[in-house]
Write a protein that holds these residues in place. Structure first.
Motif, PDB file in Angstrom:
ATOM      1  N   ALA A   1       0.876  -1.360  -0.179  1.00  0.00           N
ATOM      2  CA  ALA A   1       0.226   0.080  -0.024  1.00  0.00           C
ATOM      3  C   ALA A   1       0.959   1.210   0.334  1.00  0.00           C
ATOM      4  N   ASP A   2       1.438   0.801   0.843  1.00  0.00           N
ATOM      5  CA  ASP A   2       3.507   2.308   0.227  1.00  0.00           C
ATOM      6  C   ASP A   2       3.698   2.594  -0.599  1.00  0.00           C
ATOM      7  N   THR A   3       3.449   1.828  -1.614  1.00  0.00           N
ATOM      8  CA  THR A   3       4.451   1.899  -2.666  1.00  0.00           C
ATOM      9  C   THR A   3       4.030   2.945  -3.987  1.00  0.00           C
ATOM     10  N   GLN A   4       5.123   3.866  -4.476  1.00  0.00           N
ATOM     11  CA  GLN A   4       4.392   4.826  -5.557  1.00  0.00           C
ATOM     12  C   GLN A   4       3.110   4.476  -6.424  1.00  0.00           C
ATOM     13  N   ILE A   5       3.375   3.251  -6.858  1.00  0.00           N
ATOM     14  CA  ILE A   5       2.770   3.237  -7.626  1.00  0.00           C
ATOM     15  C   ILE A   5       1.661   2.857  -7.800  1.00  0.00           C
ATOM     16  N   ASN A   6       1.212   1.925  -6.317  1.00  0.00           N
ATOM     17  CA  ASN A   6       0.112   2.136  -5.347  1.00  0.00           C
ATOM     18  C   ASN A   6      -0.467   3.150  -5.036  1.00  0.00           C
ATOM     19  N   ARG A   7      -0.074   4.013  -4.512  1.00  0.00           N
ATOM     20  CA  ARG A   7      -0.582   5.555  -4.689  1.00  0.00           C
ATOM     21  C   ARG A   7      -0.746   6.149  -5.533  1.00  0.00           C
ATOM     22  N   LYS A   8       0.120   6.062  -7.278  1.00  0.00           N
ATOM     23  CA  LYS A   8      -0.864   6.661  -8.085  1.00  0.00           C
ATOM     24  C   LYS A   8      -1.986   5.685  -8.549  1.00  0.00           C
ATOM     25  N   TRP A   9      -2.454   4.912  -8.859  1.00  0.00           N
ATOM     26  CA  TRP A   9      -3.056   4.106  -8.921  1.00  0.00           C
ATOM     27  C   TRP A   9      -3.977   4.206  -7.528  1.00  0.00           C
ATOM     28  N   TRP A  10      -4.518   4.545  -6.392  1.00  0.00           N
ATOM     29  CA  TRP A  10      -4.744   5.361  -6.034  1.00  0.00           C
ATOM     30  C   TRP A  10      -5.929   5.973  -6.408  1.00  0.00           C
TER      31      TRP A  10
ATOM     32  N   ASP B   1     -11.805   9.457  -8.460  1.00  0.00           N
ATOM     33  CA  ASP B   1     -12.547   9.661  -8.938  1.00  0.00           C
ATOM     34  C   ASP B   1     -14.124   8.889  -8.980  1.00  0.00           C
ATOM     35  N   ILE B   2     -13.764   7.390  -9.074  1.00  0.00           N
ATOM     36  CA  ILE B   2     -15.141   7.000  -9.329  1.00  0.00           C
ATOM     37  C   ILE B   2     -15.820   6.097  -8.275  1.00  0.00           C
ATOM     38  N   MET B   3     -15.001   6.222  -6.985  1.00  0.00           N
ATOM     39  CA  MET B   3     -15.658   4.752  -6.040  1.00  0.00           C
ATOM     40  C   MET B   3     -14.998   5.254  -4.529  1.00  0.00           C
ATOM     41  N   GLU B   4     -15.625   5.005  -3.783  1.00  0.00           N
ATOM     42  CA  GLU B   4     -15.299   6.056  -2.603  1.00  0.00           C
ATOM     43  C   GLU B   4     -14.028   5.547  -2.093  1.00  0.00           C
ATOM     44  N   THR B   5     -13.269   6.395  -1.225  1.00  0.00           N
ATOM     45  CA  THR B   5     -12.473   6.460  -1.260  1.00  0.00           C
ATOM     46  C   THR B   5     -12.411   7.188   0.422  1.00  0.00           C
ATOM     47  N   ASN B   6     -10.982   7.159   1.058  1.00  0.00           N
ATOM     48  CA  ASN B   6     -10.601   7.800   2.390  1.00  0.00           C
ATOM     49  C   ASN B   6      -9.967   8.870   1.865  1.00  0.00           C
ATOM     50  N   PRO B   7      -9.965   9.542   3.090  1.00  0.00           N
ATOM     51  CA  PRO B   7      -8.796  11.014   2.589  1.00  0.00           C
ATOM     52  C   PRO B   7      -7.253  11.408   2.091  1.00  0.00           C
ATOM     53  N   ASP B   8      -6.528   9.726   2.258  1.00  0.00           N
ATOM     54  CA  ASP B   8      -5.881   9.658   1.333  1.00  0.00           C
ATOM     55  C   ASP B   8      -5.730   9.096  -0.309  1.00  0.00           C
ATOM     56  N   ASN B   9      -6.896   8.777  -0.720  1.00  0.00           N
ATOM     57  CA  ASN B   9      -7.519   7.992  -1.815  1.00  0.00           C
ATOM     58  C   ASN B   9      -7.560   6.775  -1.797  1.00  0.00           C
ATOM     59  N   SER B  10      -7.354   6.021  -0.447  1.00  0.00           N
ATOM     60  CA  SER B  10      -7.454   4.769  -0.683  1.00  0.00           C
ATOM     61  C   SER B  10      -9.343   4.088  -0.683  1.00  0.00           C
ATOM     62  N   PRO B  11      -9.368   3.423  -1.465  1.00  0.00           N
ATOM     63  CA  PRO B  11     -10.369   2.978  -1.552  1.00  0.00           C
ATOM     64  C   PRO B  11     -11.017   1.814   0.168  1.00  0.00           C
ATOM     65  N   VAL B  12     -12.266   2.792   0.308  1.00  0.00           N
ATOM     66  CA  VAL B  12     -13.067   2.342   1.664  1.00  0.00           C
ATOM     67  C   VAL B  12     -13.073   0.976   1.108  1.00  0.00           C
ATOM     68  N   SER B  13     -12.433   0.595   2.178  1.00  0.00           N
ATOM     69  CA  SER B  13     -12.664  -1.833   1.538  1.00  0.00           C
ATOM     70  C   SER B  13     -12.739  -1.767   3.178  1.00  0.00           C
ATOM     71  N   LYS B  14     -13.314  -3.178   3.285  1.00  0.00           N
ATOM     72  CA  LYS B  14     -14.100  -3.834   4.612  1.00  0.00           C
ATOM     73  C   LYS B  14     -13.623  -5.165   4.152  1.00  0.00           C
ATOM     74  N   ASP B  15     -12.657  -6.059   5.252  1.00  0.00           N
ATOM     75  CA  ASP B  15     -12.541  -7.148   5.136  1.00  0.00           C
ATOM     76  C   ASP B  15     -13.112  -7.822   5.153  1.00  0.00           C
ATOM     77  N   LEU B  16     -14.109  -9.583   4.405  1.00  0.00           N
ATOM     78  CA  LEU B  16     -14.726  -9.964   4.387  1.00  0.00           C
ATOM     79  C   LEU B  16     -14.423 -11.373   4.898  1.00  0.00           C
ATOM     80  N   GLN B  17     -14.974 -11.923   5.909  1.00  0.00           N
ATOM     81  CA  GLN B  17     -15.150 -12.576   6.797  1.00  0.00           C
ATOM     82  C   GLN B  17     -15.440 -14.306   5.845  1.00  0.00           C
TER      83      GLN B  17
END
Length: 105
Positions: free
Chosen positions: A69-78, A83-99
């Motif tokens: 998650a902390d790589t430059q390419i991953n941050r660029k992807w986020w 602009d097309i999905m729900e994100t956190n303030p750092d542009n990471s996707p709002v994501s919930k782990d499933l059991q």
């Protein structure tokens, strides 16, 4: 030991085609990062009635995977996807782990 990871995210209304298009053109550097940090057999499914995305990935190690998650390419992807999905303030996707409740090889 391989671990199975499921999670969900959410698209903004009307963005399903754009989301699929961007993933069909996934950058080679992003593919390489996923593999470098232990990810394989990665799939994302869409429920078009709710715009909820369900992801599945097999990972080698949770800690190693999280470091990607902390790589430059991953941050660029986020940033590219924000602009097309729900994100956190750092542009990471709002994501919930499933059991995981069942798995069969």
């Amino acid at each position: 030991m391989k671990r199975y990871k499921g999670f969900k995210m959410k698209l903004y209304e009307g963005q399903a085609e754009e989301y699929e298009k961007r993933h069909n053109q996934l950058w080679p550097e992003m593919k390489a990062m996923i593999h470098e940090y232990g990810g394989s057999n990665y799939s994302i499914y869409l429920d078009p009635e709710t715009n909820v995305l369900y992801g599945y990935i097999e990972i080698e190690d949770e800690e190693k995977w999280n470091q990607g998650a902390d790589t430059q390419i991953n941050r660029k992807w986020w940033d590219f996807m924000a602009d097309i999905m729900e994100t956190n303030p750092d542009n990471s996707p709002v994501s919930k782990d499933l059991q995981l409740v069942f798995h069969l090889d």
